[in-house]
Design a protein around this motif. Structure first.
Motif, PDB file in Angstrom:
ATOM      1  N   UNK A  23      25.591 -18.217  42.753  1.00  0.00           N
ATOM      2  CA  UNK A  23      24.955 -17.152  42.008  1.00  0.00           C
ATOM      3  C   UNK A  23      24.260 -17.709  40.770  1.00  0.00           C
ATOM      4  N   UNK A  24      24.980 -18.624  40.132  1.00  0.00           N
ATOM      5  CA  UNK A  24      24.562 -19.075  38.817  1.00  0.00           C
ATOM      6  C   UNK A  24      23.420 -20.086  38.875  1.00  0.00           C
ATOM      7  N   UNK A  25      23.565 -21.079  39.783  1.00  0.00           N
ATOM      8  CA  UNK A  25      22.624 -22.194  39.793  1.00  0.00           C
ATOM      9  C   UNK A  25      21.178 -21.756  40.065  1.00  0.00           C
ATOM     10  N   UNK A  26      20.931 -20.974  41.118  1.00  0.00           N
ATOM     11  CA  UNK A  26      19.538 -20.602  41.350  1.00  0.00           C
ATOM     12  C   UNK A  26      18.934 -19.822  40.190  1.00  0.00           C
ATOM     13  N   UNK A  27      19.759 -18.945  39.591  1.00  0.00           N
ATOM     14  CA  UNK A  27      19.192 -18.157  38.496  1.00  0.00           C
ATOM     15  C   UNK A  27      18.898 -19.033  37.295  1.00  0.00           C
ATOM     16  N   UNK A  28      19.829 -19.945  37.023  1.00  0.00           N
ATOM     17  CA  UNK A  28      19.629 -20.862  35.900  1.00  0.00           C
ATOM     18  C   UNK A  28      18.399 -21.722  36.161  1.00  0.00           C
ATOM     19  N   UNK A  29      18.246 -22.128  37.423  1.00  0.00           N
ATOM     20  CA  UNK A  29      17.114 -22.974  37.776  1.00  0.00           C
ATOM     21  C   UNK A  29      15.794 -22.231  37.548  1.00  0.00           C
ATOM     22  N   UNK A  30      15.763 -20.966  38.037  1.00  0.00           N
ATOM     23  CA  UNK A  30      14.559 -20.150  37.848  1.00  0.00           C
ATOM     24  C   UNK A  30      14.178 -20.091  36.370  1.00  0.00           C
ATOM     25  N   UNK A  31      15.230 -19.823  35.571  1.00  0.00           N
ATOM     26  CA  UNK A  31      14.983 -19.673  34.148  1.00  0.00           C
ATOM     27  C   UNK A  31      14.486 -20.989  33.546  1.00  0.00           C
ATOM     28  N   UNK A  32      15.103 -22.062  34.024  1.00  0.00           N
ATOM     29  CA  UNK A  32      14.767 -23.369  33.468  1.00  0.00           C
ATOM     30  C   UNK A  32      13.317 -23.732  33.743  1.00  0.00           C
ATOM     31  N   UNK A  33      12.871 -23.526  34.993  1.00  0.00           N
ATOM     32  CA  UNK A  33      11.494 -23.941  35.256  1.00  0.00           C
ATOM     33  C   UNK A  33      10.515 -23.026  34.532  1.00  0.00           C
ATOM     34  N   UNK A  34      10.947 -21.785  34.311  1.00  0.00           N
ATOM     35  CA  UNK A  34      10.078 -20.896  33.559  1.00  0.00           C
ATOM     36  C   UNK A  34       9.944 -21.390  32.119  1.00  0.00           C
ATOM     37  N   UNK A  35      11.113 -21.761  31.567  1.00  0.00           N
ATOM     38  CA  UNK A  35      11.124 -22.222  30.195  1.00  0.00           C
ATOM     39  C   UNK A  35      10.334 -23.520  30.030  1.00  0.00           C
ATOM     40  N   UNK A  36      10.448 -24.376  31.038  1.00  0.00           N
ATOM     41  CA  UNK A  36       9.768 -25.669  30.965  1.00  0.00           C
ATOM     42  C   UNK A  36       8.329 -25.559  31.442  1.00  0.00           C
ATOM     43  N   UNK A  37       7.966 -24.375  31.901  1.00  0.00           N
ATOM     44  CA  UNK A  37       6.629 -24.126  32.426  1.00  0.00           C
ATOM     45  C   UNK A  37       6.248 -25.129  33.502  1.00  0.00           C
ATOM     46  N   UNK A  38       7.130 -25.220  34.460  1.00  0.00           N
ATOM     47  CA  UNK A  38       6.867 -26.103  35.589  1.00  0.00           C
ATOM     48  C   UNK A  38       6.419 -25.257  36.761  1.00  0.00           C
ATOM     49  N   UNK A  39       5.581 -25.846  37.570  1.00  0.00           N
ATOM     50  CA  UNK A  39       5.136 -25.125  38.759  1.00  0.00           C
ATOM     51  C   UNK A  39       5.716 -25.827  39.980  1.00  0.00           C
ATOM     52  N   UNK A  40       6.789 -25.268  40.470  1.00  0.00           N
ATOM     53  CA  UNK A  40       7.446 -25.893  41.619  1.00  0.00           C
ATOM     54  C   UNK A  40       6.748 -25.463  42.899  1.00  0.00           C
ATOM     55  N   UNK A  41       6.624 -26.401  43.818  1.00  0.00           N
ATOM     56  CA  UNK A  41       5.960 -26.031  45.067  1.00  0.00           C
ATOM     57  C   UNK A  41       6.944 -25.892  46.220  1.00  0.00           C
ATOM     58  N   UNK A  42       8.177 -26.297  45.988  1.00  0.00           N
ATOM     59  CA  UNK A  42       9.163 -26.168  47.066  1.00  0.00           C
ATOM     60  C   UNK A  42      10.537 -26.059  46.443  1.00  0.00           C
ATOM     61  N   UNK A  43      11.526 -25.930  47.309  1.00  0.00           N
ATOM     62  CA  UNK A  43      12.889 -25.829  46.816  1.00  0.00           C
ATOM     63  C   UNK A  43      13.287 -27.137  46.140  1.00  0.00           C
ATOM     64  N   UNK A  44      14.007 -27.027  45.032  1.00  0.00           N
ATOM     65  CA  UNK A  44      14.420 -28.251  44.337  1.00  0.00           C
ATOM     66  C   UNK A  44      15.637 -28.867  45.023  1.00  0.00           C
ATOM     67  N   UNK A  45      15.856 -30.126  44.724  1.00  0.00           N
ATOM     68  CA  UNK A  45      17.104 -30.770  45.139  1.00  0.00           C
ATOM     69  C   UNK A  45      18.070 -30.574  43.996  1.00  0.00           C
ATOM     70  N   UNK A  46      19.200 -29.964  44.264  1.00  0.00           N
ATOM     71  CA  UNK A  46      20.127 -29.668  43.179  1.00  0.00           C
ATOM     72  C   UNK A  46      21.431 -30.392  43.402  1.00  0.00           C
ATOM     73  N   UNK A  47      21.901 -30.987  42.344  1.00  0.00           N
ATOM     74  CA  UNK A  47      23.170 -31.691  42.440  1.00  0.00           C
ATOM     75  C   UNK A  47      24.036 -31.248  41.284  1.00  0.00           C
ATOM     76  N   UNK A  48      25.217 -30.746  41.593  1.00  0.00           N
ATOM     77  CA  UNK A  48      26.107 -30.283  40.544  1.00  0.00           C
ATOM     78  C   UNK A  48      26.908 -31.465  40.035  1.00  0.00           C
TER      79      UNK A  48
END
Lengths: 94, 438
Positions: free
Chosen positions: B70-95
């Motif tokens: 629940x937490x990671x995708x939402x945090x990720x969304x927020x993060x790329x918004x904050x960093x103003x990144x334009x992602x073109x695909x799903x990120x690789x996430x490692x906890x």
């Protein structure tokens, strides 16, 4: 009767969860256990001080086994009131 | 939430995101509220179990994984918004840590393509030449194809076709036993045993011969390698290859509508010419594309390569299926694991991605566009050759939005390549004309 045989299991139910807020914990206990035994057992096992012990016998229920009428065994329930501030963590389900 | 932008390379940004405790609490609260409604805990009605009871009942791991989900995708969304990144695909996430949650996300960014000065690209065209010798060779092949076999009364020679009666054993076990087998003598033939054909040369009609041959140690069929076979052969018939004369009749035999040798030669020449031109054109295109990639900077995230590898593998699997092989069987016969194949395809896939990105950029620079009408035209071109009764059906499948889109991409690529070819050729010409002016 050994003290460890007094307490059979903690009773974790919705109703008991509400009781727990007032420092009252419910157990199923051995049918022959007495109030002093229960007090002693709880105090020793959980390192708490008990202020009151209430016991009751819960009657078994009528159950049908095929065509026969049967009765589940009756058991003894004890509600132990602890000194305010004491707590029991039900970690092991004895 | 703390976001650290570690680095950006190859169009991938490495973000480390660390959640603070209030966010953690909020997230675990959410998980509790959601789970408590679903889980049936004895002693409690649904949704009534207190938090510690639920936690003990479902276990820490489940709670944690649910929370991360629940937490990671939402945090990720927020993060790329904050960093103003334009992602073109799903990120690789490692906890990395769970208390508090800290994870690394590799964000694939839009590929960066900096085209070099592609107007200057020039690719030397290779002249297409069909020599009379190649035509002769094709005619020679045709003669062999239309050859007839005639029995002769002489000793067998290479390239003769024999009728054979063969008896043979390997270690006393019968191997090949055949009467009237047709066998063509071909020098260094590997069948049935290397050296077999050589043994037969010089035999006369109705001769009998016995000989032993040993299979080589590295013979393809391992159970026969190194074994010795005993052959007993008789030759009831020797046939010689009679090549047809190159006459007008021969020409007609090859192709009914052709009447003379000259016509046949013309036909062969133009066929060869067309094929050679096709090949040079494709070669030219490929070299032009490579030249563009060469002078350009193309940077792209590795996901694109991965997707391309998958596409290639699927393509391969499809081709294999058409040959009636499963992908697994192929892997076994090629002695490869799926991972090895995956890695093997990586360089090709990388090259392809770079090329297509460069082409896409080029099409932008050159304002190449594909109109709806172009797509329609392409659809009718494709359907033109299909049988009348299936035309409508095919047209329908091609007219779906997805197909139209893929046709559009194909057309765009084609147009771009055409443009590129034009450029590569033009600049070559201007260069030479400039030289001439000097």
């Amino acid at each position: 009767m050994h003290l460890y045989d007094v307490l059979r299991r903690p009773l974790v139910t919705e109703k008991n969860a509400i009781l727990q807020m007032g420092g009252k914990y419910a157990f199923e206990v051995a049918g022959v256990a007495t109030k002093p035994q229960i007090r002693q057992a709880v105090e020793q096992a959980f390192k708490v001080t008990v202020t009151a012990v209430n016991v009751m016998t819960v009657p078994g229920k009528e159950r049908r086994v095929g065509r026969r009428q049967a009765r589940t065994p009756s058991w003894k329930k004890a509600i132990v009131t602890l000194q305010p501030g004491d707590k029991i963590e039900f970690f092991e389900n004895v | 939430m703390k976001i650290t932008n570690d680095k950006t390379e190859n169009s991938e940004t490495y973000l480390t995101i660390e959640m603070d405790s209030t966010e953690m609490e909020e997230a675990s609260g959410n998980v509790y509220r959601r789970l408590v409604k679903q889980v049936n805990i004895p002693g409690f009605r649904k949704g009534k179990a207190p938090r510690p009871v639920l936690e003990r009942f479902v276990g820490q791991e489940r709670l944690l994984s649910d929370m991360l989900e629940d937490l990671v995708p939402r945090a990720y969304e927020k993060a790329i918004e904050e960093q103003q990144l334009e992602a073109i695909a799903q990120p690789k996430i490692e906890v990395i840590e769970t208390d508090p949650v800290k994870f690394q996300a590799v964000v694939p960014l839009k590929p960066v393509v900096n085209l070099g000065d592609y107007q200057q690209i020039q690719v030397a065209e290779e002249p297409v030449e069909v020599t009379e010798e190649t035509v002769d060779r094709v005619i020679e092949d045709l003669r062999h194809q239309y050859a007839t076999w005639e029995p002769v009364e002489r000793a067998a020679q290479m390239d003769d076709l024999l009728n054979l009666d063969v008896e043979s054993t390997i270690d006393g076990e019968p191997y090949i036993n055949q009467k009237g087998a047709r066998y063509r003598l071909i020098a260094e033939s590997q069948t049935p045993v290397p050296g077999f054909a050589e043994q037969l040369v010089g035999m006369n009609k109705d001769d009998e011969k016995e000989f032993n041959l040993q299979f080589p140690e590295d013979y393809a069929q391992s159970e026969l390698a190194g074994k010795e076979a005993v052959f007993k052969v008789s030759v009831p018939e020797i046939n010689e290859e009679k090549l047809p004369e190159v006459t007008d009749e021969f020409a007609t035999q090859v192709e009914a509508e052709i009447g003379s040798v000259e016509e046949l030669r013309d036909r062969i020449r133009s066929d060869l010419q067309n094929r050679a031109e096709d090949r040079t054109r494709m070669d030219f295109e490929q070299r032009a594309i490579e030249a563009v990639v060469e002078i350009s900077e193309v940077e792209f995230p590795s996901v694109l390569v991965e997707t391309e590898i998958h596409r290639l593998m699927e393509d391969q699997a499809r081709t294999l299926r058409m040959q009636g092989l499963s992908f697994e069987q192929y892997l076994i016969s090629a002695r490869k694991t799926e991972e090895e194949l995956h890695e093997e395809l990586r360089p090709i896939a990388t090259k392809r991605v770079a090329e297509s990105l460069a082409l896409m950029k080029l099409s932008e620079e050159e304002n190449i566009e594909v109109e709806e009408a172009d797509i329609d035209a392409e659809i009718s071109r494709v359907t033109e050759d299909t049988a009348e009764d299936r035309k409508e059906e095919l047209r329908k499948t091609l007219n779906t939005p997805q197909m139209r889109e893929s046709i559009q991409t194909t057309l765009l690529t084609r147009k771009t390549v055409e443009k590129l070819v034009e450029i590569a050729r033009d600049s070559g010409e201007t260069e030479t004309s400039q030289k001439e002016e000097k």
